[in-house]
Write a protein that holds these residues in place. Structure first.
Motif, PDB file in Angstrom:
ATOM      1  N   CYS A  66       0.718  -0.929  -0.191  1.00  0.00           N
ATOM      2  CA  CYS A  66       0.116  -0.166   0.028  1.00  0.00           C
ATOM      3  C   CYS A  66       0.657   1.115   0.036  1.00  0.00           C
ATOM      4  O   CYS A  66       1.453   1.332   0.809  1.00  0.00           O
ATOM      5  CB  CYS A  66      -1.021   0.210   1.517  1.00  0.00           C
ATOM      6  N   LYS A 106       1.209  -2.794   5.041  1.00  0.00           N
ATOM      7  CA  LYS A 106       0.004  -3.517   4.481  1.00  0.00           C
ATOM      8  C   LYS A 106       0.503  -3.864   2.907  1.00  0.00           C
ATOM      9  O   LYS A 106       1.001  -3.506   2.429  1.00  0.00           O
ATOM     10  CB  LYS A 106      -1.062  -2.472   4.574  1.00  0.00           C
ATOM     11  N   TYR A 134      -2.446  -2.295  -4.661  1.00  0.00           N
ATOM     12  CA  TYR A 134      -3.348  -1.686  -3.829  1.00  0.00           C
ATOM     13  C   TYR A 134      -3.449  -0.124  -3.792  1.00  0.00           C
ATOM     14  O   TYR A 134      -2.653   0.530  -4.029  1.00  0.00           O
ATOM     15  CB  TYR A 134      -2.165  -2.056  -2.624  1.00  0.00           C
ATOM     16  N   SER A 149      -9.549   1.427   0.738  1.00  0.00           N
ATOM     17  CA  SER A 149      -9.610   0.379   1.099  1.00  0.00           C
ATOM     18  C   SER A 149      -9.627  -0.540   0.194  1.00  0.00           C
ATOM     19  O   SER A 149     -10.420  -1.317   0.279  1.00  0.00           O
ATOM     20  CB  SER A 149      -9.948   0.346   2.525  1.00  0.00           C
ATOM     21  N   SER A 180     -12.891  -4.687  -1.799  1.00  0.00           N
ATOM     22  CA  SER A 180     -12.793  -4.342  -0.124  1.00  0.00           C
ATOM     23  C   SER A 180     -12.783  -5.248   0.340  1.00  0.00           C
ATOM     24  O   SER A 180     -12.712  -6.392   0.907  1.00  0.00           O
ATOM     25  CB  SER A 180     -14.315  -3.858   0.144  1.00  0.00           C
ATOM     26  N   THR A 206     -12.007  -3.837   4.144  1.00  0.00           N
ATOM     27  CA  THR A 206     -12.526  -3.719   4.675  1.00  0.00           C
ATOM     28  C   THR A 206     -13.998  -5.377   5.204  1.00  0.00           C
ATOM     29  O   THR A 206     -14.318  -5.462   5.496  1.00  0.00           O
ATOM     30  CB  THR A 206     -13.179  -2.489   5.220  1.00  0.00           C
TER      31      THR A 206
END
Length: 479
Positions: free
Chosen positions: A205, A211, A247, A252, A267, A269
């Motif tokens: 990310c 991440k 990413y 997110s 997604s 999350t």
């Protein structure tokens, strides 16, 4: 009668008199003194240049210095000047030699320091991996050590004598077996399935490089938190292996591509697929996100590249080079976002203008399919790798190849990436190599993977390097 300057005590060329002190001065000297002080040098009374009165005299003849009145004296003066020049030249040569020696010593120390740092970095990485391997064992042994040490002393501080062995009760044996089962499960779990081993794609990310995003041969996309050392999400939906992942820098959201002809938007999350982009009729071989974060570039075995809207999943444009008729193997946006590059199965690198949707430049030179391309952050350089065991560097300003890094025989180049500052270039394949830009010399080499390295990525400010490979492992190297 000769006039003498009250300042220099020499016969003046342009004499003048001060009405304040009635002294004779060389005009050049008295004007400079007035400009600096504004007073008469003899009595410190206020004086200006307008008050000076020129004295008209016949052209003065300055008397020669006594040392210059004879030929031997002149020769002696010249000899003294020559000796002084020779001594100064000798001193300068000595200083130059000393400076050269100091520079040579400093360069030697710098080279030695770089070698020591590289060796220590490799040792630290190996030590960290060994420590990570020993953590589960430490967690199992520590409670036993504490339990053994508790009955060491009696109430009076005297050692307690144990006269009989209690033995291992069924409860203790069950506890040990349960713990072993948990540790075995965690050790075998990994990021991706062991039944179909191999991580095929890697990305970090951009806004939080802790991440990590991976795509595997097990058809799954996995989001991993480096700091927490745990899996954030496992995203399932592809029907074939995942070969490209990206990413999103500010949302997110992650993207993945597969030979199942689809591009999926996930997604993180929610842990679900929010969009399926069907832009191609062949396997998708490359992905690149536009700098706006709203559009996705993809390349495919169907010989087309596509430009799609990630919000709607609609394909905005789809183009092929009809004259080439060859599958595309990878794609990457230029940092400016108005041009991009694609690699082909017939060794060509093509540069495209996004607005005009035209092929504006071609870079031949490789042999074998192009496996990876990467633009430097300054936008000047393009690095390309192919199945010819070489990495080529191209100058986009001059449109030519200015450097070819020849690797070992049978070296497979799978991934290329520049760091965010454009200082380093990482090459992933048979091993991991890091080159410093402009000199293009190798500064680091990592051989920790037991399988082919399929992805490399730099952390924030190149503080660490991450890699993934066919050995199903994700590794981090401190730089």
């Amino acid at each position: 009668m000769s006039l003498f300057c009250a300042i220099s005590n020499e016969v003046p060329e342009h004499p003048c008199v001060s009405p304040v002190s009635n002294q004779v001065f060389e005009r050049r000297l008295i004007e400079k003194y007035i400009a600096e002080n504004g007073t008469d040098p003899m009595n410190a009374q206020p004086l200006s240049e307008e008050q000076l009165v020129d004295i008209k005299v016949s052209h003065p003849i300055r008397p020669k210095a006594p040392s210059a009145t004879s030929i031997p004296a002149i020769l002696k003066s010249l000899q003294d000047e020559w000796d002084a020049v020779m001594l100064h030249s000798f001193t300068l040569r000595q200083q130059l030699q000393t400076t050269r020696q100091e520079l040579s010593h400093a360069l030697y120390q710098h080279d030695a320091a770089c070698r020591v740092i590289a060796r220590l970095t490799k040792e630290v990485t190996a030590a960290r991996e060994a420590l990570a391997t020993l953590k589960p064992q430490a967690g199992l042994v520590a409670p036993q050590a504490v339990a053994a040490s508790q009955p060491a002393a009696g109430a009076g501080g005297e050692p307690m004598e144990i006269s009989e062995q209690v033995g291992m009760t069924p409860e203790i044996i069950q506890k040990l077996q349960d713990k072993a089962a948990i540790l075995t499960t965690e050790r075998k779990k990994g990021l991706h399935s062991a039944s179909v081993p191999g991580i095929l794609a890697l990305d970090l990310c951009p806004s939080d490089t802790s991440k990590v995003l991976t795509g595997g041969a097990d058809k799954n996309v996995v989001v991993f938190d480096k700091n927490e050392e745990q899996i954030v999400a496992t995203l399932k939906g592809h029907t074939k292996k995942v070969t490209s992942v990206i990413y999103h820098p500010s949302q997110s959201v992650v993207f993945s591509a597969s030979p199942d002809n689809t591009i999926r938007v996930w997604s993180v999350t929610g842990g679900n697929c929010v969009q399926v982009v069907r832009a191609h009729e062949g396997g998708v071989t490359g992905l690149s996100l536009h700098a706006t974060g709203d559009y996705l570039l993809s390349s495919s075995e169907d010989q087309y590249w596509a430009f799609s809207d990630i919000q709607t999943g609609r394909v905005l444009t789809k183009v092929t080079d009809e004259s080439a008729g060859c599958a595309l193997t990878c794609a990457q946006f230029h940092p400016d976002g108005l041009i991009f590059g694609t690699g082909t199965a017939d060794s060509q690198i093509k540069i495209w203008d996004l607005k005009e949707r035209t092929n504006v430049a071609n870079f031949p030179g490789h042999s074998g399919p192009v496996t990876s391309i990467a633009f430097s952050e300054n936008g000047y350089y393009l690095a390309t790798g192919a199945q010819d065991s070489s990495v080529k560097l191209w100058d986009l300003r001059k449109l030519k190849n200015f450097k070819t890094i020849t690797l070992d025989n049978n070296y497979e180049v799978k991934s290329l990436v520049f760091d965010q500052s454009g200082t380093y270039l990482a090459v992933g394949g048979s091993d991991i190599r890091v080159y410093i830009c402009k000199q293009w010399s190798e500064v680091l080499n990592f051989t920790d993977h037991t399988g082919l390295v399929t992805g490399v990525a730099f952390g924030d400010n190149a503080q660490f390097l991450s890699s993934a490979g066919m050995d199903r492992s994700l590794k981090f190297y401190s730089l």
